[in-house]
Design a protein around this motif. Structure first.
Motif, mmCIF file in Angstrom:
data_model
loop_
_atom_site.group_PDB
_atom_site.id
_atom_site.type_symbol
_atom_site.label_atom_id
_atom_site.label_comp_id
_atom_site.label_asym_id
_atom_site.label_seq_id
_atom_site.Cartn_x
_atom_site.Cartn_y
_atom_site.Cartn_z
ATOM 1 N N ASP A 23 0.831 -1.195 0.000
ATOM 2 C CA ASP A 23 0.000 0.000 0.000
ATOM 3 C C ASP A 23 0.874 1.257 0.000
ATOM 4 O O ASP A 23 0.608 2.203 -0.748
ATOM 5 C CB ASP A 23 -0.912 -0.006 1.235
ATOM 6 N N TYR A 24 1.925 1.251 0.809
ATOM 7 C CA TYR A 24 2.822 2.404 0.868
ATOM 8 C C TYR A 24 3.533 2.618 -0.474
ATOM 9 O O TYR A 24 3.651 3.752 -0.956
ATOM 10 C CB TYR A 24 3.849 2.213 1.983
ATOM 11 N N LEU A 25 3.993 1.526 -1.093
ATOM 12 C CA LEU A 25 4.680 1.634 -2.373
ATOM 13 C C LEU A 25 3.765 2.187 -3.462
ATOM 14 O O LEU A 25 4.225 2.860 -4.385
ATOM 15 C CB LEU A 25 5.229 0.272 -2.795
ATOM 16 N N LEU A 26 2.466 1.922 -3.333
ATOM 17 C CA LEU A 26 1.504 2.428 -4.306
ATOM 18 C C LEU A 26 1.042 3.846 -3.983
ATOM 19 O O LEU A 26 0.227 4.420 -4.701
ATOM 20 C CB LEU A 26 0.280 1.502 -4.367
ATOM 21 N N GLY A 27 1.558 4.406 -2.881
ATOM 22 C CA GLY A 27 1.185 5.762 -2.510
ATOM 23 C C GLY A 27 -0.008 5.844 -1.594
ATOM 24 O O GLY A 27 -0.573 6.927 -1.397
ATOM 25 N N GLY A 28 -0.420 4.709 -0.992
ATOM 26 C CA GLY A 28 -1.556 4.698 -0.089
ATOM 27 C C GLY A 28 -1.218 5.223 1.295
ATOM 28 O O GLY A 28 -0.053 5.478 1.619
ATOM 29 N N LYS A 29 -2.237 5.336 2.132
ATOM 30 C CA LYS A 29 -2.065 5.879 3.483
ATOM 31 C C LYS A 29 -2.404 4.873 4.574
ATOM 32 O O LYS A 29 -2.325 5.198 5.766
ATOM 33 C CB LYS A 29 -2.947 7.118 3.656
ATOM 34 N N ASP A 30 -2.766 3.649 4.185
ATOM 35 C CA ASP A 30 -3.162 2.640 5.168
ATOM 36 C C ASP A 30 -1.966 1.764 5.530
ATOM 37 O O ASP A 30 -1.942 0.561 5.247
ATOM 38 C CB ASP A 30 -4.316 1.807 4.626
ATOM 39 N N ASN A 31 -0.969 2.382 6.145
ATOM 40 C CA ASN A 31 0.253 1.682 6.518
ATOM 41 C C ASN A 31 0.809 2.294 7.796
ATOM 42 O O ASN A 31 0.410 3.391 8.204
ATOM 43 C CB ASN A 31 1.276 1.743 5.385
ATOM 44 N N ARG A 36 6.525 1.392 6.462
ATOM 45 C CA ARG A 36 7.259 2.387 5.677
ATOM 46 C C ARG A 36 8.761 2.186 5.809
ATOM 47 O O ARG A 36 9.517 2.401 4.850
ATOM 48 C CB ARG A 36 6.855 3.794 6.119
ATOM 49 N N ALA A 37 9.205 1.748 6.974
ATOM 50 C CA ALA A 37 10.630 1.503 7.183
ATOM 51 C C ALA A 37 11.124 0.376 6.281
ATOM 52 O O ALA A 37 12.208 0.463 5.679
ATOM 53 C CB ALA A 37 10.906 1.168 8.649
ATOM 54 N N VAL A 38 10.334 -0.694 6.168
ATOM 55 C CA VAL A 38 10.699 -1.801 5.278
ATOM 56 C C VAL A 38 10.765 -1.313 3.839
ATOM 57 O O VAL A 38 11.725 -1.589 3.107
ATOM 58 C CB VAL A 38 9.681 -2.953 5.400
ATOM 59 N N ALA A 39 9.741 -0.582 3.417
ATOM 60 C CA ALA A 39 9.694 -0.090 2.046
ATOM 61 C C ALA A 39 10.861 0.841 1.743
ATOM 62 O O ALA A 39 11.468 0.763 0.664
ATOM 63 C CB ALA A 39 8.376 0.628 1.790
ATOM 64 N N GLU A 40 11.207 1.708 2.691
ATOM 65 C CA GLU A 40 12.291 2.661 2.452
ATOM 66 C C GLU A 40 13.653 1.965 2.362
ATOM 67 O O GLU A 40 14.520 2.390 1.600
ATOM 68 C CB GLU A 40 12.311 3.732 3.540
ATOM 69 N N LYS A 41 13.839 0.890 3.136
ATOM 70 C CA LYS A 41 15.086 0.122 3.015
ATOM 71 C C LYS A 41 15.211 -0.486 1.622
ATOM 72 O O LYS A 41 16.283 -0.520 1.023
ATOM 73 C CB LYS A 41 15.127 -0.976 4.079
ATOM 74 N N PHE A 75 -14.322 -14.465 -10.113
ATOM 75 C CA PHE A 75 -12.943 -14.181 -9.752
ATOM 76 C C PHE A 75 -12.740 -14.410 -8.255
ATOM 77 O O PHE A 75 -13.572 -13.987 -7.442
ATOM 78 C CB PHE A 75 -12.581 -12.728 -10.100
ATOM 79 N N ILE A 76 -11.645 -15.067 -7.902
ATOM 80 C CA ILE A 76 -11.246 -15.239 -6.506
ATOM 81 C C ILE A 76 -9.863 -14.621 -6.357
ATOM 82 O O ILE A 76 -8.894 -15.097 -6.950
ATOM 83 C CB ILE A 76 -11.211 -16.718 -6.079
ATOM 84 N N ASP A 77 -9.776 -13.562 -5.581
ATOM 85 C CA ASP A 77 -8.521 -12.831 -5.391
ATOM 86 C C ASP A 77 -7.900 -13.225 -4.057
ATOM 87 O O ASP A 77 -8.420 -12.870 -2.997
ATOM 88 C CB ASP A 77 -8.803 -11.318 -5.435
ATOM 89 N N LEU A 78 -6.800 -13.957 -4.113
ATOM 90 C CA LEU A 78 -6.132 -14.453 -2.915
ATOM 91 C C LEU A 78 -4.997 -13.507 -2.522
ATOM 92 O O LEU A 78 -4.072 -13.289 -3.304
ATOM 93 C CB LEU A 78 -5.577 -15.859 -3.171
ATOM 94 N N GLY A 79 -5.075 -12.964 -1.326
ATOM 95 C CA GLY A 79 -4.080 -11.982 -0.902
ATOM 96 C C GLY A 79 -4.405 -10.625 -1.484
ATOM 97 O O GLY A 79 -3.585 -9.974 -2.128
ATOM 98 N N THR A 80 -5.612 -10.175 -1.227
ATOM 99 C CA THR A 80 -6.150 -8.962 -1.848
ATOM 100 C C THR A 80 -5.305 -7.721 -1.598
ATOM 101 O O THR A 80 -5.069 -6.914 -2.499
ATOM 102 C CB THR A 80 -7.575 -8.709 -1.306
ATOM 103 N N GLY A 81 -4.847 -7.549 -0.357
ATOM 104 C CA GLY A 81 -4.163 -6.315 -0.006
ATOM 105 C C GLY A 81 -5.162 -5.201 0.279
ATOM 106 O O GLY A 81 -6.371 -5.378 0.139
ATOM 107 N N VAL A 82 -4.652 -4.064 0.685
ATOM 108 C CA VAL A 82 -5.502 -2.911 0.967
ATOM 109 C C VAL A 82 -6.218 -2.492 -0.324
ATOM 110 O O VAL A 82 -5.572 -2.333 -1.366
ATOM 111 C CB VAL A 82 -4.675 -1.738 1.516
ATOM 112 N N PRO A 83 -7.543 -2.331 -0.303
ATOM 113 C CA PRO A 83 -8.295 -2.017 -1.524
ATOM 114 C C PRO A 83 -7.754 -0.785 -2.240
ATOM 115 O O PRO A 83 -7.475 0.245 -1.627
ATOM 116 C CB PRO A 83 -9.722 -1.781 -1.005
ATOM 117 N N THR A 84 -7.594 -0.922 -3.552
ATOM 118 C CA THR A 84 -7.107 0.160 -4.400
ATOM 119 C C THR A 84 -7.965 0.191 -5.657
ATOM 120 O O THR A 84 -8.334 -0.850 -6.194
ATOM 121 C CB THR A 84 -5.632 -0.064 -4.788
ATOM 122 N N SER A 85 -8.292 1.382 -6.118
ATOM 123 C CA SER A 85 -9.099 1.522 -7.336
ATOM 124 C C SER A 85 -8.188 1.712 -8.546
ATOM 125 O O SER A 85 -7.168 2.426 -8.442
ATOM 126 C CB SER A 85 -10.051 2.708 -7.192
#
Length: 272
Positions: A23-31, A36-41, A75-85
Motif C-alpha cells: 500500500d505504501y509503495l503504491l502511494g496509499g495511506k493505510d500503513n 514504511r521503514a521496510v519499504a524505504e530500506k 474471480f477469486i482474489d487471494l491476498g487482496t491487499g488494501v483495496p485500491t481503485s
C-alpha cells in the motif's frame, strides 16, 4: 501512536505487513511506520520499486479485463491487499456487470477496509482467511454461495506466493485450487524473482525475516512450475511491466530495462 497508526485489535504495530508495505509503495495511506521503514530500506537499494508496484497493479487490471472479455464471470482474489481503485470487481464489471468476486486476505486492516467498501454490494464478498489453508477458503460459505466451480473461474495470486515459504508447500496450494477449477478457468500469478538484484533481495529479506512479510524469491523456472496443467496466455511469464495482450503500440511500459526488484507475471488457462 498517531492517528495514522490506529489499527484494529490484534494488529502488532511493530511487525510489518506485506499488504501495508505494498500500500505504501503504491502511494496509499493505510500503513504503519514499520511498513514504511521496510519499504524505504528496499527503495534505498532499488529506487524503481514504486514503479514495479504500479506495473504489478497494471498487470492485474489488464489481465482481469482480458479474462472478463474472454467470458470469465467469476474471480477469486487471494491476498487482496488494501483495496485500491480500480479494484477487480470494478475492472471486471466494466466488461460485464454480472461478474462476481471473492476477496481473500488474512490481514485485519485489509478485512476492515473490505467490510466498509463492500457492504451490501451484491455479487461481491470478502473473506478473512489464510492462503496457506486452501480448504478453509474453498469451503467457506461466502465462497461456495457465490462461486460455481462447475463454471470457469479466475483465481488470482498477485504478489502473494513469494510470501509462502517452501516448507508451506506453495505448489500444493496452487494444486488445491486447480483441482476445483473447471476447464477453461484461469490462474493469474505475479511473483518476486530470484533474478532480482542480490542487494535488493538481501535488504528485503533482512528487514522482514521472521514476519509475515518475509519473502522467498524464486527463479523463472520455479514460478513456471506453478502453472503446471495450465497453458500460458499472451506473452507468457514475463516481467509485469512487459505483460500485454493487445497491439504492442498500445502499451507504454512503466519501466525501461530490468528493474532491480524484478517481478514477473503470467496468465494460464486450465487445459481440459
Amino acid at each position: 501512536m498517531t492517528e495514522l497508526e490506529r489499527v484494529p485489535p490484534g494488529v502488532d504495530p511493530s511487525i510489518p505487513s506485506s499488504a501495508r508495505v505494498y500500500d505504501y509503495l503504491l502511494g496509499g495511506k493505510d500503513n504503519l511506520a514499520v511498513d514504511r521503514a521496510v519499504a524505504e530500506k528496499l527503495l534505498a537499494v532499488a529506487p524503481d520499486t514504486r514503479l514495479v508496484a504500479r506495473a504489478n497493479r497494471r498487470f492485474q487490471v489488464e489481465a482481469v479485463r482480458y479474462l472478463a472479455e474472454q467470458g470469465v464471470r467469476q474471480f477469486i482474489d487471494l491476498g487482496t491487499g488494501v483495496p485500491t481503485s480500480p479494484s477487480i470487481h470494478e475492472t471486471a464489471r466494466e466488461v460485464h456487470p454480472s461478474c462476481r468476486v471473492i476477496y481473500v486476505d488474512y490481514d485485519p486492516v485489509v478485512r476492515l477496509h473490505a467490510q466498509v467498501l463492500l457492504a451490501d454490494a451484491p455479487g461481491i464478498a470478502s473473506v478473512r482467511a489464510d492462503l496457506r489453508r486452501p480448504a478453509d477458503i474453498l469451503t467457506d460459505p461466502h465462497v461456495t454461495g457465490l462461486i460455481d466451480f462447475e463454471q470457469p473461474v479466475c483465481v488470482l495470486m498477485i504478489g502473494v506466493l513469494h510470501f509462502v515459504m517452501d516448507e508451506e508447500d506453495p505448489a500444493g496450494i496452487v494444486a488445491a485450487f486447480r483441482k476445483r477449477m473447471a476447464p477453461d478457468s484461469y490462474l493469474i500469478i505475479s511473483h518476486a524473482m530470484a533474478e532480482s538484484d542480490p542487494e535488493a533481495i538481501s535488504q528485503l529479506q533482512m528487514a522482514t525475516a521472521g514476519t509475515s512479510a518475509q519473502s522467498r524469491f524464486r527463479t523463472h523456472e520455479e514460478v513456471l512450475r506453478f502453472f503446471d496443467g495450465f497453458e500460458l496466455a499472451g506473452p507468457g511469464l514475463v516481467p509485469v511491466h512487459e505483460w500485454h495482450v493487445g497491439p504492442k503500440e498500445d502499451h507504454i511500459p512503466l519501466l525501461d530495462g530490468v528493474p532491480r526488484l524484478l517481478v514477473e507475471g503470467g496468465v494460464g488457462r486450465l487445459r481440459a
